[in-house]
Motif scaffolding. Sequence first.
Motif, mmCIF file in Angstrom:
data_model
loop_
_atom_site.group_PDB
_atom_site.id
_atom_site.type_symbol
_atom_site.label_atom_id
_atom_site.label_comp_id
_atom_site.label_asym_id
_atom_site.label_seq_id
_atom_site.Cartn_x
_atom_site.Cartn_y
_atom_site.Cartn_z
ATOM 1 N N TRP A 1 0.833 -1.213 0.000
ATOM 2 C CA TRP A 1 0.000 0.000 0.000
ATOM 3 C C TRP A 1 0.864 1.259 0.000
ATOM 4 C CZ3 TRP A 1 -3.908 -1.772 4.307
ATOM 5 C CH2 TRP A 1 -4.739 -2.765 3.779
ATOM 6 N N ARG A 2 1.968 1.228 0.761
ATOM 7 C CA ARG A 2 2.845 2.393 0.803
ATOM 8 C C ARG A 2 3.476 2.650 -0.556
ATOM 9 N NH1 ARG A 2 5.926 0.672 4.330
ATOM 10 N NH2 ARG A 2 7.721 0.108 3.049
ATOM 11 N N LEU A 3 3.874 1.594 -1.262
ATOM 12 C CA LEU A 3 4.447 1.758 -2.600
ATOM 13 C C LEU A 3 3.412 2.278 -3.585
ATOM 14 C CD1 LEU A 3 6.689 -1.429 -2.886
ATOM 15 C CD2 LEU A 3 7.415 0.918 -2.515
ATOM 16 N N ASP A 4 2.148 1.873 -3.399
ATOM 17 C CA ASP A 4 1.104 2.401 -4.280
ATOM 18 C C ASP A 4 0.954 3.905 -4.098
ATOM 19 O OD1 ASP A 4 0.621 -0.108 -5.261
ATOM 20 O OD2 ASP A 4 -1.067 -0.526 -3.914
ATOM 21 N N LEU A 5 1.163 4.380 -2.862
ATOM 22 C CA LEU A 5 1.054 5.816 -2.614
ATOM 23 C C LEU A 5 2.309 6.559 -3.060
ATOM 24 C CD1 LEU A 5 -0.639 5.787 0.914
ATOM 25 C CD2 LEU A 5 -1.721 6.212 -1.294
ATOM 26 N N ASN A 6 3.487 5.990 -2.810
ATOM 27 C CA ASN A 6 4.745 6.629 -3.208
ATOM 28 C C ASN A 6 5.816 5.561 -3.287
ATOM 29 O OD1 ASN A 6 6.975 8.202 -3.685
ATOM 30 N ND2 ASN A 6 6.463 9.735 -2.146
ATOM 31 N N SER A 7 6.231 5.245 -4.532
ATOM 32 C CA SER A 7 7.229 4.192 -4.722
ATOM 33 C C SER A 7 8.644 4.683 -4.452
ATOM 34 C CB SER A 7 7.135 3.653 -6.150
ATOM 35 O OG SER A 7 7.425 4.672 -7.091
ATOM 36 N N GLY A 8 8.839 6.014 -4.350
ATOM 37 C CA GLY A 8 10.166 6.552 -4.106
ATOM 38 C C GLY A 8 10.940 6.888 -5.358
ATOM 39 N N GLU B 1 0.628 7.528 -6.237
ATOM 40 C CA GLU B 1 -0.410 8.561 -6.172
ATOM 41 C C GLU B 1 0.148 9.890 -5.689
ATOM 42 O OE1 GLU B 1 -4.858 9.201 -4.150
ATOM 43 O OE2 GLU B 1 -3.706 7.351 -3.813
ATOM 44 N N GLN B 2 1.050 9.880 -4.711
ATOM 45 C CA GLN B 2 1.576 11.130 -4.171
ATOM 46 C C GLN B 2 2.362 11.929 -5.207
ATOM 47 O OE1 GLN B 2 4.545 10.916 -1.021
ATOM 48 N NE2 GLN B 2 3.453 12.493 0.133
ATOM 49 N N ASP C 1 -4.405 3.826 -15.854
ATOM 50 C CA ASP C 1 -3.767 3.425 -14.587
ATOM 51 C C ASP C 1 -4.594 2.375 -13.869
ATOM 52 O OD1 ASP C 1 -2.482 6.739 -13.802
ATOM 53 O OD2 ASP C 1 -1.707 5.133 -15.080
ATOM 54 N N ALA C 2 -5.940 2.563 -13.861
ATOM 55 C CA ALA C 2 -6.814 1.591 -13.193
ATOM 56 C C ALA C 2 -6.725 0.232 -13.870
ATOM 57 C CB ALA C 2 -8.252 2.097 -13.181
ATOM 58 N N LEU C 3 -6.754 0.235 -15.238
ATOM 59 C CA LEU C 3 -6.639 -1.047 -15.954
ATOM 60 C C LEU C 3 -5.274 -1.678 -15.705
ATOM 61 C CD1 LEU C 3 -8.316 -0.245 -19.392
ATOM 62 C CD2 LEU C 3 -9.285 -1.482 -17.465
ATOM 63 N N ARG C 4 -4.226 -0.836 -15.666
ATOM 64 C CA ARG C 4 -2.892 -1.382 -15.432
ATOM 65 C C ARG C 4 -2.798 -2.008 -14.038
ATOM 66 N NH1 ARG C 4 0.903 0.760 -12.757
ATOM 67 N NH2 ARG C 4 -0.030 2.831 -12.821
ATOM 68 N N GLN C 5 -3.418 -1.343 -13.052
ATOM 69 C CA GLN C 5 -3.394 -1.905 -11.695
ATOM 70 C C GLN C 5 -4.114 -3.239 -11.638
ATOM 71 O OE1 GLN C 5 -4.992 1.111 -9.160
ATOM 72 N NE2 GLN C 5 -3.312 2.569 -9.549
ATOM 73 N N VAL C 6 -5.280 -3.335 -12.354
ATOM 74 C CA VAL C 6 -6.000 -4.616 -12.389
ATOM 75 C C VAL C 6 -5.139 -5.676 -13.061
ATOM 76 C CG1 VAL C 6 -8.007 -5.804 -13.318
ATOM 77 C CG2 VAL C 6 -8.262 -3.547 -12.323
ATOM 78 N N ASP C 7 -4.478 -5.285 -14.202
ATOM 79 C CA ASP C 7 -3.633 -6.256 -14.915
ATOM 80 C C ASP C 7 -2.460 -6.683 -14.052
ATOM 81 O OD1 ASP C 7 -4.096 -4.589 -18.117
ATOM 82 O OD2 ASP C 7 -5.306 -6.128 -17.109
ATOM 83 N N GLU C 8 -1.892 -5.733 -13.279
ATOM 84 C CA GLU C 8 -0.779 -6.098 -12.402
ATOM 85 C C GLU C 8 -1.229 -7.063 -11.319
ATOM 86 O OE1 GLU C 8 1.806 -1.926 -12.786
ATOM 87 O OE2 GLU C 8 0.763 -2.449 -10.932
ATOM 88 N N VAL D 1 -3.147 11.754 1.337
ATOM 89 C CA VAL D 1 -2.141 10.714 1.070
ATOM 90 C C VAL D 1 -1.078 10.706 2.149
ATOM 91 C CG1 VAL D 1 -0.316 10.027 -0.522
ATOM 92 C CG2 VAL D 1 -2.549 10.649 -1.412
ATOM 93 N N GLN D 2 -0.676 11.925 2.593
ATOM 94 C CA GLN D 2 0.331 11.979 3.660
ATOM 95 C C GLN D 2 -0.209 11.379 4.953
ATOM 96 O OE1 GLN D 2 3.541 12.957 3.226
ATOM 97 N NE2 GLN D 2 3.784 12.116 5.278
ATOM 98 N N MET D 3 -1.502 11.653 5.230
ATOM 99 C CA MET D 3 -2.117 11.046 6.413
ATOM 100 C C MET D 3 -2.147 9.525 6.281
ATOM 101 S SD MET D 3 -5.283 13.676 7.134
ATOM 102 C CE MET D 3 -5.938 12.578 8.393
ATOM 103 N N GLN D 4 -2.429 9.049 5.050
ATOM 104 C CA GLN D 4 -2.422 7.602 4.834
ATOM 105 C C GLN D 4 -1.035 7.020 5.039
ATOM 106 O OE1 GLN D 4 -4.038 7.150 0.901
ATOM 107 N NE2 GLN D 4 -6.160 7.378 1.569
#
Length: 690
Positions: A178-185, A190-191, A311-318, A543-546
């Motif tokens: 979940w953290r990588l989904d928000l910010n992979s670095g 999303e961030q 992005d949504a389709l790519r996430q489903v495919d991933e 996102v930062q709160m998450q």
Amino acid sequence: MKILSIQGHFGNLNGQKIDFTDRLCCRVLPNGWGKTTLCAFIRVMLYGLNTARRDTVNALSDKTRYYPQDGKPMSGRMTVEFTGRPVTIVRESNRSGLMQGFQAFYEDTGELCTLLTARNCGQVLLGMGEDAFLSSAMIDGLDMTRPSSELNELILSMAQSGDTNARYSTALKTLARWRLDLNSGNGHGEQPQLEADWRAADKRLAEISALEKEIAEQEEKAKRLQAQAEQLHQKYEKVYLAYAGQMVGEESRLQILKKDSEKRIRNLKDGLPDEALLREAEEALYGYEGAVRLERDKRKGMPLVDSNFKDALRQVDERKSKEEVKRNRITRPRVRWPALILAFFLAAAAAATVLADINWGPLTTFMPYVLSAMAAASLLISFLGSVPRLEDVDEDYDESRHKIAMEHNQTVGDQHMAASVLQEEYDTALRAAQKLWPQAKTIEQAGEWIRAARDDWQALRREQSKLQDILVEIKRTHRDVAEGDVAQKGEVDQLRAQASQARHAAEAAQHELSRLQGQAQVLGSAAEWNAARVSAKAALERVQMQLDALKLAEDTIKSQNAALSARISPQITELAQQYLAYLTNDNYKEVKLDASLRARCAGEDGTLLDALRLSSGTRDQLYFALRLAVCQVLTGRESIPLLLDDPFLTWDNKRMERGLRLLQALSSERQIILLTCRQAGRLGMVKKEG
């Protein structure tokens, strides 16, 4: 609590009543009779039927799988001994759904048992929730057939917390994902996307602010030039009227004014379009401007639709790709190579016995058959259970893609409808303008010409009204014409030129203002972009709160896991060590947990072996001992029934005898219900020996 009897229409029970005794109650039933169904029935009677679960491609929900085979409504009745009194629990199907009707009453008096409800029945009777019950007091023999790595994970989970569903490492991996989904670095997530959106909105607001400032300056300039042009025109008319009065008298002046007015009227009429067509073009232009506002409003809900959709389709495919990789890894056949090699050598020995005529003494005649049979058995063992069972798919990826596509199509459809209406109004306005000016190519050009034509028509009417006033004044005035001063005529001509130049400058300023206003419409309103920036900022804060919440969750899980392990693990380990020593006939007397809380056993030589290095039979015994220890620790002093569904499915006879003796010893403290398909004679012999 003790289970006295059950009866119901559930799967293949078909209304059959089954009684249970105290201590160890063993029921030997053949495969397919319904041992798993009986366990599921007891679970549903205690905790209810989950009717919200739906069927999937690879698994059926309980309401479908256990629908009564006799065609009667699903219902059940179970009598238990609770606080020293027999209590009957009844669950029936009603309008609310399958097994949603509930009633509990005391068997001896018939009065209602108000302590029990449909929701808290299992919690009150057993003192634990459904997950804890499944992880401790209900043992399924299918767990013994799991692959070594998966069974080792179950052993680790029970040694840590006593719950086969508690996955400490899985929870941390989920939080990390979940953290990588928000910010992979590395700029993804999303961030970073929200930060880019916020910067883009801030940049566009700066452009709009600069343009608004320029428009304000241009408006001031246009107003100033327009005021100068009007002042020069008034001065020109004043001087011209004085000049006309001096030159030809009042009558001549009026004649000049009349001719000048008639000339202006002719000039205006020469370039004027048909008024009816002009009115039609104006109405079409008003419709186009309304369509522009409609399309802009619809466009507010369309930021980044295509990118979000991809992005949504790519996430489903991933997720689907990860699921396929995981399932391919799980379903990879696992051949028992030692058994296969042993089969080869036994077959070779059988062939050598026949061909080389090896003397085995009195067994020489039978040895080829014995060795061949042993080779066949080893070959069968090497491939038995090589392909594990697959778990249910967590998500219907086609349905997810379909939902995303429907949402995308709905949004795009709304935008297309607004764009279609805009295009229709554009074409209508342009066609109406081309009826007047065939050379009109764009709607901006047509709009400018339509507004200019309307201004000319208004100017014509003002000039016609002025001419009428002059004609009325001529009828009343008769004066001699006189020649004026040449110098004064030059002043009039100079003022006329200045007024014309000022008018052209004001028109140029107005055109520049229109261009800037059109550019502002292309950029969009500041309120829209400010709302987008505020939305992006709020999303960034969310996102930062998450991210902060994920960090807090990781720290909490680690600390709570450490505390839980320190409290429960020693108790489970101590009991499991006693049970394993008895099950293995003191071959393994010690059970310990290493630094990562992985269970290890030590034999007579004191060498600690982890679960993966143990034999499959010993590993099954370790798992069984841990399950019994978990049940003892979680239930504490509560005497709840222990429900076992073929726990010795993979055990040989000697291990099964030790397991049954252990169950007989434990049955002095609690009721144990054993369901098995093994031979009744063996079980009976063990009972007599006990």
